[in-house]
Design an enzyme around this catalytic site. Structure first.
Site, mmCIF file in Angstrom:
data_model
loop_
_atom_site.group_PDB
_atom_site.id
_atom_site.type_symbol
_atom_site.label_atom_id
_atom_site.label_comp_id
_atom_site.label_asym_id
_atom_site.label_seq_id
_atom_site.Cartn_x
_atom_site.Cartn_y
_atom_site.Cartn_z
ATOM 1 N N ASP A 114 33.763 25.720 30.915
ATOM 2 C CA ASP A 114 33.768 25.599 32.365
ATOM 3 C C ASP A 114 34.114 24.147 32.692
ATOM 4 O O ASP A 114 33.474 23.226 32.191
ATOM 5 C CB ASP A 114 32.364 25.942 32.884
ATOM 6 C CG ASP A 114 32.379 26.611 34.231
ATOM 7 O OD1 ASP A 114 33.050 26.077 35.122
ATOM 8 O OD2 ASP A 114 31.696 27.636 34.391
ATOM 9 N N ASP A 216 36.143 25.410 37.949
ATOM 10 C CA ASP A 216 35.195 25.646 39.038
ATOM 11 C C ASP A 216 35.815 25.340 40.409
ATOM 12 O O ASP A 216 36.546 24.348 40.565
ATOM 13 C CB ASP A 216 33.996 24.719 38.796
ATOM 14 C CG ASP A 216 32.796 25.037 39.657
ATOM 15 O OD1 ASP A 216 32.281 26.162 39.561
ATOM 16 O OD2 ASP A 216 32.363 24.155 40.430
ATOM 17 N N GLU A 279 38.591 29.566 39.475
ATOM 18 C CA GLU A 279 37.639 30.229 40.369
ATOM 19 C C GLU A 279 38.114 30.009 41.799
ATOM 20 O O GLU A 279 38.107 28.878 42.292
ATOM 21 C CB GLU A 279 36.225 29.663 40.212
ATOM 22 C CG GLU A 279 35.241 30.446 41.058
ATOM 23 C CD GLU A 279 33.994 29.684 41.514
ATOM 24 O OE1 GLU A 279 33.036 30.322 41.946
ATOM 25 O OE2 GLU A 279 33.997 28.426 41.460
ATOM 26 N N HIS A 340 27.678 34.661 37.668
ATOM 27 C CA HIS A 340 26.366 34.059 37.888
ATOM 28 C C HIS A 340 26.099 33.726 39.350
ATOM 29 O O HIS A 340 25.034 33.213 39.671
ATOM 30 C CB HIS A 340 26.253 32.802 37.026
ATOM 31 C CG HIS A 340 27.269 31.767 37.405
ATOM 32 N ND1 HIS A 340 28.626 31.964 37.260
ATOM 33 C CD2 HIS A 340 27.128 30.541 37.952
ATOM 34 C CE1 HIS A 340 29.273 30.905 37.695
ATOM 35 N NE2 HIS A 340 28.387 30.021 38.127
ATOM 36 N N ASP A 341 27.074 33.966 40.217
ATOM 37 C CA ASP A 341 26.904 33.658 41.639
ATOM 38 C C ASP A 341 26.714 34.899 42.508
ATOM 39 O O ASP A 341 26.451 34.772 43.704
ATOM 40 C CB ASP A 341 28.142 32.901 42.163
ATOM 41 C CG ASP A 341 28.306 31.541 41.508
ATOM 42 O OD1 ASP A 341 27.281 30.895 41.223
ATOM 43 O OD2 ASP A 341 29.461 31.136 41.278
HETATM 44 C C1 GLC Z 1 30.935 27.458 41.568
HETATM 45 C C2 GLC Z 1 29.921 27.888 40.557
HETATM 46 C C3 GLC Z 1 28.567 27.860 41.195
HETATM 47 C C4 GLC Z 1 28.279 26.431 41.621
HETATM 48 C C5 GLC Z 1 29.377 25.921 42.536
HETATM 49 C C6 GLC Z 1 29.286 24.445 42.701
HETATM 50 O O1 GLC Z 1 31.047 28.352 42.626
HETATM 51 O O2 GLC Z 1 30.259 29.148 40.057
HETATM 52 O O3 GLC Z 1 27.572 28.331 40.339
HETATM 53 O O4 GLC Z 1 27.047 26.374 42.266
HETATM 54 O O5 GLC Z 1 30.640 26.179 42.003
HETATM 55 O O6 GLC Z 1 29.661 23.803 41.521
#
Ligand code: GLC
Length: 546
Positions: A114, A216, A279, A340-341
């Protein structure tokens, strides 16, 4: 072997070679804090993960994406990075990391890290320097602005985790921008020094043998250089996510981001066979822009449509159609069922429909990404207030936004703490772990885990399913049907989302074939005769013979 067979085999082998591992393969996301703890501190680690690689190999996935493992104050559980080129001691050492790469590769598993470029931790030495004075050389590595016209923040930009995105720094009399927590200041990607340094970070890990990166919040990297206010969102309702109150017109998806991504891609392309995944939560027509001009963007802009859709066959058919239509030529599709979100699939649609979702994910055209634990049917766990860990829930409590429920420890067995740890787990273990766990489900011919394992087995090495065409079939009501086809094989997929039985009527000729798999796991090898009868919430994968 007949000549024809030899030809066919050669053909298949040739075609397989023209697709890359991240096109044919399956990605499995590990949230490392919750996967496997080897030292009894209640938090998962790299040695724990290594001990479970054989399981992943058995399951049949091809790549592991690991959420951040870098040094971090853990305000956002690793998404606040204090050193981009080191390993947090909670997770292990460089020796453990190198062993992970070796052991994974020995099992033909790829490792995806990541990469968190949008923001660092406020404890990162760069930010410590940046905030130390207005004329520090690192000042412009972050985004600093003076107060707005009437005093107060420079503009109305909001943090995704609640409240203003601006934090006042009394020492230097300016505000800094943070799209997420105040402990996660945004890096300034308009500054070429930042770009160079972050490319060095990628290089560092590529040299160490990683097979790619999940990047990310890629669509957040750059903000408007005139700092214009974001417009109000007319469909926002009181009591819902406060970030949605404004449309992030000037804080996300700025056109300049594509030049930065092209730099990342150019670097990654200097190494063989690596992948960049972004992402990106955007509507499909914006999302596909991230493949880049001449496909020089990310290889896979994560497609989150399945996480967001209403769970109705017509809605699902629509999003598949829209996505397939929007893809650029040579843009490789992908599908994500959990992360995970977001709430877990089993909680979102219920355990029976989660089986249909598994069949859908593994038979759609494009690289599938699974979230750890979904393969055994883990559900969101309600976390008692005193055990809440997620900063999002702490900042905006009681609106169901917290992400702890989907981050509980992996359930390996019926042993204490589900075999995850000898110590006190950092988040509670779901109450159903006696039943819902790897050990029990591996021996149960009708379990969710067996379904995943079987689906992956049927898919593996089958060009129609791995890389074949997608052909939607007309269907009514809560029924979803399609065919996946390659030169010498084809599969019919029929998913009955209804709670009642349903018949698939073929408008033309009834196809011939044999059932490869039912989501009930009890009909394989049955011949397809006449119309297809589906039981309530049953999915069928049929190998067509003509
Ligand atoms: C992304 C991650 C999330 C995190 C956010 C800020 O969306 O998946 O878990 O809190 O970025 O880094």
């Amino acid at each position: 072997m007949t000549n024809q067979r030899t030809e066919q085999t050669r053909d298949t082998a040739k075609r397989a070679a023209t697709y890359l591992w991240w096109q044919r393969g399956i990605i499995y996301q590990v949230y490392p804090r919750s996967f496997m703890d080897s030292n009894g501190d209640g938090v998962g680690d790299l040695t724990g993960l290594i001990s479970r690689l054989d399981y992943l190999r058995w399951l049949g996935v091809d790549a592991v994406w690991i959420s951040p493992i870098y040094p971090s104050p853990m305000k956002d559980f690793g998404y606040d990075v204090a050193d981009y080129t080191a390993i947090h001691r909670l997770f292990g050492t460089f020796a453990d990391f190198d062993r992970l790469i070796r052991e994974a590769h020995a099992r033909d598993l790829k490792v995806i890290l990541d990469f968190v470029p949008n923001h660092s931790s406020d404890q990162h030495p760069w930010f410590v320097e940046s905030r130390s004075s207005r004329d520090n050389p690192k000042r412009h590595w972050y985004i600093w602005r003076g107060p707005g016209a009437g005093g107060g923040p420079p503009n109305n930009w909001l943090s995704c985790f609640g409240g203003s995105a601006w934090e006042y720094d009394a020492h230097t009399g300016q505000y800094y921008y943070h799209a997420f927590l105040r402990e996660q200041p945004d890096l300034n990607w308009r500054n070429p020094e930042v770009v160079e340094e972050m490319l060095n970070v990628l290089r560092f890990w590529l040299e160490r043998g990683v097979d790619g990166f999940r990047v990310d919040v890629l669509w957040h990297l750059i903000e408007d250089d005139q700092f214009r206010d974001n417009p109000p969102n007319p469909s926002w309702r009181e009591g819902s996510d406060p970030y949605q109150k404004l449309i992030p017109l000037y804080t996300t998806d700025q056109s300049e981001v594509h030049a930065v991504i092209a730099r990342m891609r150019h670097l990654v392309d200097q190494y063989q066979d690596r992948v960049l995944i972004g992402e990106i939560y955007l509507p499909v027509e914006r999302l596909v822009q991230y493949y880049g001009a001449d496909l020089g963007g990310v290889h896979l802009p994560f497609n989150f449509q399945l996480l967001l859709t209403k769970w109705q066959a017509r809605d699902i058919a629509r999003i598949i159609g829209e996505y397939e239509a929007a893809l650029p030529e040579r843009g490789w599709p992908n599908w994500v069922l959990g992360n995970h979100d977001r709430p877990r699939i089993a909680s979102r649609v219920g355990p029976a429909q989660a089986r249909l979702a598994a069949m859908l994910l593994l038979t759609l055209r494009g690289t599938p990404t699974l979230y750890y634990g979904d393969e055994i049917g883990m559900h969101d766990m309600e976390i008692p207030p005193e055990k809440v860990q997620d900063p999002f829930e702490k900042n905006v409590p009681g609106r169901g936004l917290g992400r702890d429920p989907q981050r509980t420890p992996m359930q390996w067995s019926a042993a204490k703490h589900a075999g995850f740890t000898d110590g006190e787990p950092w988040l509670p273990i779901a109450e159903d772990y006696n039943r819902v766990n790897v050990e029990v489900e591996r021996d149960d011919p009708a379990s969710m885990l067996t379904l995943y394992n079987q689906l992956i087995k049927v898919r593996r090495g089958e060009p129609a399913l791995e890389v074949g065409r997608f052909e939607p079939l007309e269907a009514d009501g809560n029924l979803l049907t399609y065919v996946r086809r390659d030169r010498e094989s084809a599969f019919l997929v029929a998913l009955n989302l209804k709670l009642q039985p349903q018949v698939v009527n073929f408008s033309n000729k009834v196809p011939e074939g044999r059932i490869a798999l039912s989501t009930y796991l009890d009909r394989s090898k049955e011949r397809l005769r006449g119309n297809l009868h589906l039981r309530p919430e049953e999915g069928l994968l049929v190998r067509l013979t003509e």
